[in-house]
Design a protein around this motif. Structure first.
Motif, PDB file in Angstrom:
ATOM      1  N   SER A 340       0.834  -1.211   0.000  1.00 45.57           N
ATOM      2  CA  SER A 340       0.000   0.000   0.000  1.00 45.57           C
ATOM      3  C   SER A 340       0.864   1.254   0.000  1.00 45.57           C
ATOM      4  N   TRP A 341       1.893   1.266   0.825  1.00 49.11           N
ATOM      5  CA  TRP A 341       2.774   2.440   0.870  1.00 49.11           C
ATOM      6  C   TRP A 341       3.498   2.634  -0.470  1.00 49.11           C
ATOM      7  N   LEU A 342       3.974   1.548  -1.073  1.00 50.88           N
ATOM      8  CA  LEU A 342       4.665   1.672  -2.358  1.00 50.88           C
ATOM      9  C   LEU A 342       3.709   2.172  -3.438  1.00 50.88           C
ATOM     10  N   ALA A 343       2.459   1.734  -3.391  1.00 53.70           N
ATOM     11  CA  ALA A 343       1.476   2.212  -4.370  1.00 53.70           C
ATOM     12  C   ALA A 343       1.256   3.714  -4.223  1.00 53.70           C
ATOM     13  N   CYS A 347       1.987   6.564  -7.075  1.00 54.63           N
ATOM     14  CA  CYS A 347       0.989   7.541  -7.527  1.00 54.63           C
ATOM     15  C   CYS A 347       1.525   8.969  -7.428  1.00 54.63           C
ATOM     16  N   CYS A 348       2.214   9.261  -6.342  1.00 53.11           N
ATOM     17  CA  CYS A 348       2.803  10.599  -6.185  1.00 53.11           C
ATOM     18  C   CYS A 348       3.846  10.857  -7.262  1.00 53.11           C
ATOM     19  N   SER A 349       4.606   9.834  -7.593  1.00 53.18           N
ATOM     20  CA  SER A 349       5.616   9.984  -8.633  1.00 53.18           C
ATOM     21  C   SER A 349       4.981  10.295  -9.977  1.00 53.18           C
ATOM     22  N   MET A 368       5.478  11.053  -1.171  1.00 56.65           N
ATOM     23  CA  MET A 368       6.254   9.995  -1.802  1.00 56.65           C
ATOM     24  C   MET A 368       7.357   9.523  -0.856  1.00 56.65           C
ATOM     25  N   ALA A 369       8.028  10.466  -0.190  1.00 55.95           N
ATOM     26  CA  ALA A 369       9.077  10.117   0.764  1.00 55.95           C
ATOM     27  C   ALA A 369       8.506   9.347   1.949  1.00 55.95           C
ATOM     28  N   ALA A 370       7.326   9.744   2.427  1.00 55.69           N
ATOM     29  CA  ALA A 370       6.701   9.055   3.557  1.00 55.69           C
ATOM     30  C   ALA A 370       6.434   7.592   3.232  1.00 55.69           C
ATOM     31  N   GLY A 371       5.951   7.323   2.031  1.00 55.46           N
ATOM     32  CA  GLY A 371       5.692   5.946   1.633  1.00 55.46           C
ATOM     33  C   GLY A 371       6.950   5.110   1.558  1.00 55.46           C
ATOM     34  N   VAL A 437       9.939   4.102  -7.999  1.00 56.02           N
ATOM     35  CA  VAL A 437       8.942   5.108  -7.673  1.00 56.02           C
ATOM     36  C   VAL A 437       9.591   6.459  -7.499  1.00 56.02           C
ATOM     37  N   SER A 438      10.763   6.661  -8.145  1.00 54.35           N
ATOM     38  CA  SER A 438      11.436   7.952  -8.068  1.00 54.35           C
ATOM     39  C   SER A 438      10.938   8.864  -9.167  1.00 54.35           C
TER      40      SER A 438
END
Length: 898
Positions: A340-343, A347-349, A368-371, A437-438
């Motif tokens: 879930s966090w990676l998703a 999405c933010c990326s 994005m950093a929080a995930g 996810v960068s």
């Protein structure tokens, strides 16, 4: 021998007392005691570890990149070398830890990397930075996997997520703490005791690491059965609760050798699964090294950019803590929580490719950093509990391998995020190819460069024996701007009129004294063309000598230059028809004879007989000066130093003889040598001492050596274009006729002037000059309206071969057309197309004399001599050092047919 659980049972110590309530109370008390010793100690150790690892990002925007002249690729490499050594040494370090005491091993390596961090304050070059970063990686390699092994050795499966979250929170807060600390240090200690703020950053943070490491030795727990801070009953309870609670294997009697441990670990499919997942997470997390640069790109500068990274880490800290708490409540759902966090990060990326508002991008960056951070801690606890049943050595290898491969991903992550660039908040757009996810922020156009050899760079693309011709070929391939990397150092080359004109803006750029110019200081020290910008002696000498080199002053030399040129043509006429000779060789003699007489009052009689030693020594010394920066210093010293010293001594001997001649033959000539010996600087009252006089005497013929290159090239171009010879002679005969050639005639010979200018353009006899941004420039420096960017202390070289052939300015740029350099056509050319003598404050001080010498010599030769090529098939070839001259160009001469 360490007491085992069985040994403690034999002594009547057991974890099963009379009641379950008492058992649970003792266990809770033990866990609190373990937490008290382990968590604060490890947390602060990891905080400092991460600060020492990532402070290079803060140092970069605080001035390190400019001071060390780091290109973006060099900065990325300084990140990568850390991970190279870090990855290589993680598994061996954890094997050592598994058979030693954590309370000794971890503080010891921490003291060492803290010392090395302090040493980074003293770096003066890119190579030194690379070496120390590599050493820090070696030393830090044992820490993170060591902490993973310790946590997995003390806590049950359902206890680990919170503890790993606490551990990772140190890395998160180190970003916030590092930004605050970096902003404070770089702002408040900038220039203190003459030390830059970014250097103080390494000193302060490295010293803090050493200090806490010494304290940690007395606080850190070892393994459950060997920790000296626990009673025998507590050690037994710590061990058996893990066995009973599906935790780590704690039986010290079941030990593996290093090879067994590696084999057992790498044959476990779970190790490879966690490795792949962790590489995705950590590779994307490399973005943290560029947070200061990214925030700086949003419009915040220097210290404020440091502070604006804090919210990114603050949000990540809260999310990480929440994730750790929830995951221990529902440990079977850890995989789903990670996904879930990676998703969310993904999405933010993706959203950054759409968002154009800078504040929106900043918010997306925060989440994005929080995930990524939350996924990081949970992935480690998931891996740790999955490896619980392995013996300690196998668990040590498995955890270290997962962590090492994750950090291996940071190598490609660092290369990827090298693409991050400061954003121009008025016109930048975002383009975001997604790797993991960068995100990827827009860059100006990449400056092209030829492919190179690893570590060596483009050493094979430039021939040290013919540097300028190599650069001409690179210009022909890559165009208006290109760069090369030699032994880790980037050099940018510019080859069109618009960029040349931009670099000649003295409000933004200045002459760079480096490379070959520094090497030739062996012969001339701080002479006018070799003095550094901050050397006061340049102003003193310039004010003493400049009055002797104004157009009015050099006019007084006209008769001397004309008469010596006439001596040369008389010599040629006396050699008989079709005498064969070297064009550059003969004109070198003429130039040295003229220069020595006009400025120093001495006739060398060097037009005939053996070539004056000064000519060969100048060629040898300037050639060696060009080659020395491309070779190791030890090779220069052992193989080439003796010859270089000899050539320098020959040149200084020439100067000393000129000075002695004047002393022994007093004269009322008010020439350059007179001013050197007698004048005082009108501003400081200083005069030149004898060594400084010799320095400047030597520098004069070196500077004037481009003039014979111009005229020998002009002869070649004219022979290729006989109609130009006819037109020039018609002008000469019309203006001068059979009368004496006098100074007033020069202004009446515009076509001849056009020939000289067109030859200056095509021959690039003075092949280029070095430029750097003015001190205090904040990088990166934008060129061509933001099309390109370079670091704030980037050396740039203007390649006049390219500038002078700019098709945007010159029609048929390779053609010899003197008429384009005459009257209005010449006046309309942009200033950047007329930089044959350099630029501004450091423009060639002898340019007016050189112009007059070129005109007089060309007119005299065309008036008196007929030429033809000794080899009709000859095609112009050039080489040279501080000039470019025709090579192998022989001519046949005879008296001109009237």
């Amino acid at each position: 021998m360490s007491p085992t659980a069985e040994h403690l049972h034999e002594k009547g110590i057991t974890m099963f007392p009379e009641s379950d309530g008492l058992e649970q109370a003792k266990e809770r008390a033990l866990v609190r005691k373990i937490d008290l010793f382990l968590l604060p100690t490890i947390w602060l150790m990891y905080l400092l570890s991460y600060v020492d690892r990532t402070n290079i990002g803060n140092a970069k925007i605080a001035g390190m990149q400019e001071d060390l002249r780091l290109s973006s690729s060099q900065y990325s490499l300084s990140l990568i070398v850390f991970f190279v050594s870090y990855v290589i040494f993680e598994v061996p370090s954890n094997l050592i830890l598994s058979k030693s005491r954590p309370s000794v091993f971890l503080p010891a390596i921490m003291i060492l990397w803290g010392v090395v961090t302090c040493c980074m304050a003293a770096v003066q070059s890119y190579r030194q930075l690379i070496a120390l970063r590599f050493v820090v990686g070696v030393l830090e390699a044992g820490f993170a996997p060591g902490v993973l092994l310790i946590l997995s050795s003390w806590y049950k499966r359902e206890e680990q997520s919170k503890r790993f979250a606490v551990y990772i929170s140190a890395a998160i807060l180190s970003g916030a703490f590092g930004g605050l600390l970096a902003g404070s240090i770089t702002k408040n200690l900038e220039g203190s005791h003459g030390i830059r703020g970014w250097r103080w950053l390494f000193i302060v943070e490295g010293a803090a690491t050493v200090g806490w490491a010494c304290i940690a030795h007395f606080l850190l727990l070892d393994f459950p059965l060997t920790s000296k801070y626990l009673s025998e009953e507590e050690r037994c309870l710590a061990s058996e609760r893990l066995l009973a609670g599906d935790g780590a294997c704690s039986n010290d009697e079941y030990r593996l050798g290093p090879l067994q441990a590696v084999t057992k670990s790498l044959s476990n499919w779970r190790v490879w699964l966690f490795t792949a997942g962790y590489m995705v997470i950590v590779g994307s997390s490399t973005l943290s090294y560029f947070y200061p640069t990214l925030v700086e790109g949003l419009g915040y500068k220097s210290n404020m950019a440091q502070y604006m990274t804090v919210p990114i880490y603050a949000v990540a800290f809260v999310c990480n803590a929440f994730t750790g708490y929830i995951s221990d409540k529902i440990p079977v759902r850890r995989g789903m929580i990670i996904a879930s966090w990676l998703a969310l990060s993904l999405c933010c990326s993706v959203a950054t490719t759409i968002a154009t508002d800078f504040k929106a991008r900043y918010v997306l960056l925060v989440f994005m950093a929080a995930g990524l951070w939350s996924s990081n801690a949970l992935a480690l606890s998931f891996a740790s509990s999955s490896f619980a049943h392995m013996p300690r050595e196998g668990r040590a290898v498995s955890l270290a391998f997962v962590n090492a491969m994750g950090n291996l991903a940071q190598i490609y992550g660092a290369l990827q995020t090298n693409a991050f660039s400061a954003l121009d908040n008025s016109k930048s757009e975002s383009h975001a190819p997604i790797i993991s996810v960068s995100t990827h922020w827009t860059m100006p156009t990449t400056i092209p460069k030829p492919p190179g050899i690893p570590l060596l760079g483009n050493v094979t693309d430039v021939n040290p024996s013919n540097t300028w011709v190599s650069l001409q070929k690179l210009w022909e391939k890559y165009g208006e701007i290109f760069k090369i990397t030699v032994l880790g150092q980037d050099i940018v080359f510019v080859g069109n009129v618009a960029l040349c004109e931009e670099l000649c803006d003295e409000k933004r750029f200045r002459k760079f004294v480096g490379g070959p110019i520094v090497e030739i200081r062996k012969a001339v020290h701080a002479a006018l063309f070799t003095a550094f910008a901050d050397e006061p002696i340049w102003g003193v000498h310039h004010r003493i000598l400049a009055p002797l080199l104004t157009p009015t002053a050099v006019e007084e030399h006209f008769t001397q230059v004309r008469d010596i040129a006439a001596e040369l043509t008389a010599k040629w006429r006396g050699m008989g028809d079709h005498a064969k000779l070297s064009a550059i060789g003969e004109l070198n003699r003429l130039d040295l004879e003229t220069t020595t007489f006009c400025f120093f009052g001495r006739r060398m009689n060097g037009l005939t007989g053996p070539e004056p030693p000064m000519i060969k020594a100048m060629d040898g010394a300037t050639g060696e000066a060009m080659k020395r920066p491309t070779r190791p210093k030890i090779l220069n010293f052992l193989v080439y130093q003796s010859r270089f010293d000899k050539d320098c001594q020959t040149m200084r001997q020439y100067a000393a003889e000129c000075l002695e001649y004047r002393k022994s033959h007093p004269s009322d000539r008010k020439d350059m040598l007179y001013n050197m010996m007698n004048a005082k600087d009108p501003e400081t009252g200083k005069s030149m001492n004898e060594e400084q006089i010799i320095d400047e005497i030597v520098s004069v013929p070196i500077g004037s050596s481009t003039a014979p290159c111009v005229i020998s090239s002009a002869i070649y171009y004219l022979l290729q274009n006989p109609a130009c010879i006819e037109k020039a002679r018609k002008e000469i005969d019309s203006v001068i006729g059979r009368y004496d050639f006098v100074h007033e005639h020069l202004d009446a010979l515009p076509y001849c002037a056009g020939i000289v200018r067109e030859t200056l353009r095509l021959s690039a006899a003075a092949p280029g000059f070095n430029i750097e941004p003015v001190p205090g420039t904040q990088g990166p420096v934008l060129l061509a309206g933001g099309k390109y960017q370079v670091p704030a202390k980037q050396t740039m070289i203007i390649v006049l071969h390219g500038v002078n052939r700019d098709p945007a300015v010159f029609d048929q740029p390779a053609a010899f057309r003197p008429e384009r350099m005459v009257s209005d056509a010449f006046d309309k050319l942009p200033a950047g197309a007329k930089k044959w003598f350099g630029n501004g404050k450091r423009e060639c001080i002898g340019r007016h004399h050189a112009w007059m010498w070129n005109m007089i010599t060309l007119v005299t030769l065309l008036r008196d001599i007929d030429f033809e090529m000794a080899d009709p098939s000859y095609v112009l070839q050039q080489d040279g050092w501080f000039n470019l001259r025709p090579v192998g160009f022989d001519i046949k001469v005879k008296a001109r047919a009237k």
